[in-house]
Design a protein around this motif. Structure first.
Motif: not given
Length: 308
Positions: A184-190, A236-241, A291-293, A297-302
């Protein structure tokens, strides 16, 4: 006419000077970004095509590191990749959904309890790795003094202590539990900020149009109205995970983890890069991780980008 043209040129000149000042302010960030992000990334890509042991000069190997990763690396295919997939699904996707759900629940509360609970949920993400390891090692100590063993033995569920942090059956689930606890980091707060700052008039209009309960509000109003916060939380979740491999090593004290049971891609990179000193191969694995990240990230952006 000439006077008007001269005034326009003066305005354009002032704008260009303002842009130059903006670039001057951005310069320190751009220099640091290029030095610590762009340059290492370019070097990793270049090293991924070489054999490099950190002592001798790199020798060109072409795509052999990538071919060996797919065809020869049994540890990666049998342990690292399946562990990472399970970890990402539960901690990444599950943790992201949990962050939104908790933020949505807190948004329904009054200010004082919401602030206290938000601080409680957020504080584990600020915990250092050493403090995290000490706390959870006490819980999962593999003798009768461990909190979990003591409780289970008193309840009669087990008759002898379980060495939790060595047993390959339990290590990955423990790592997942610890990761969820600190997710529950900054993504949770946002997300919490996005829900709290939603326009009340939209909810009123939704009630007029037939929305009857909070669940419908969440699906049809809350989520669509806070897509920027949802996108930020997803990235943030993708990068952190994908980048979080320290938990298993902190808990067990070794890399690789026992039986490779909690070995993730980041641990695999550290194993080959800083223990075996096969930097070229480690660089190839890191490029695959990058490349996986980028893909996720591209999928989340779309998914969360507004379509105008």
């Amino acid at each position: 006419m000439s006077t008007t043209v001269a005034k326009k040129k003066n305005k354009i000149g002032k704008r260009e000077q303002g842009n130059n000042k903006a670039y001057a302010f951005l310069a320190p960030y751009l220099i640091l970004f290029a030095t610590f992000i762009i340059a290492p990334m370019v070097m990793a890509i270049a090293l991924s095509f070489t054999n490099f042991d950190t002592i001798s000069m790199p020798t060109f190997a072409g795509f052999m590191n990538y071919i060996n990763l797919i065809t020869q690396d049994e540890i990666f295919m049998q342990y690292v990749l399946p562990n990472t997939v399970v970890y990402v699904i539960i901690v990444g996707i599950g943790g992201y959904a949990l962050s939104f759900f908790l933020a949505w629940i807190l948004a329904q509360m009054s200010k004082v309890p919401r602030t206290i609970l938000a601080l409680i949920f957020y504080s584990p993400s600020m915990t250092s790795g050493v403090a995290m390891a000490v706390l959870w090692k006490i819980i999962f100590t593999g003798d009768q003094t461990g909190y979990l063993n003591s409780i289970l033995m008193k309840l009669g569920i087990i008759t002898e202590p379980i060495v939790w942090l060595v047993d390959t059956r339990y290590l990955l689930p423990i790592v997942i539990i610890v990761a969820l606890w600190s997710s529950m980091g900054v993504g949770f707060l946002s997300m919490l900020a996005g829900i709290l700052n939603a326009d009340e008039e939209i909810y009123e209009a939704g009630a007029i149009d037939g929305i009857k309960n909070r669940f419908q509000e969440m699906i049809y109003i809350t989520i669509p109205s806070m897509k920027p916060q949802m996108l930020f939380g997803a990235v943030m979740a993708i990068v952190q995970t994908f980048g979080n491999g320290a938990i298993g090593v902190m808990l067990t004290g070794v890399n690789p983890t026992p039986g490779y049971s909690a070995q993730l891609i980041v641990n695999h990179i550290e194993d080959y890069g800083f223990i075996r000193y096969e930097m070229g191969y480690a660089a190839a694995v890191s490029v695959v991780l990058l490349l996986i990240i980028l893909l996720f990230s591209t999928m989340a952006k779309k998914l969360f980008t507004e379509k105008d």
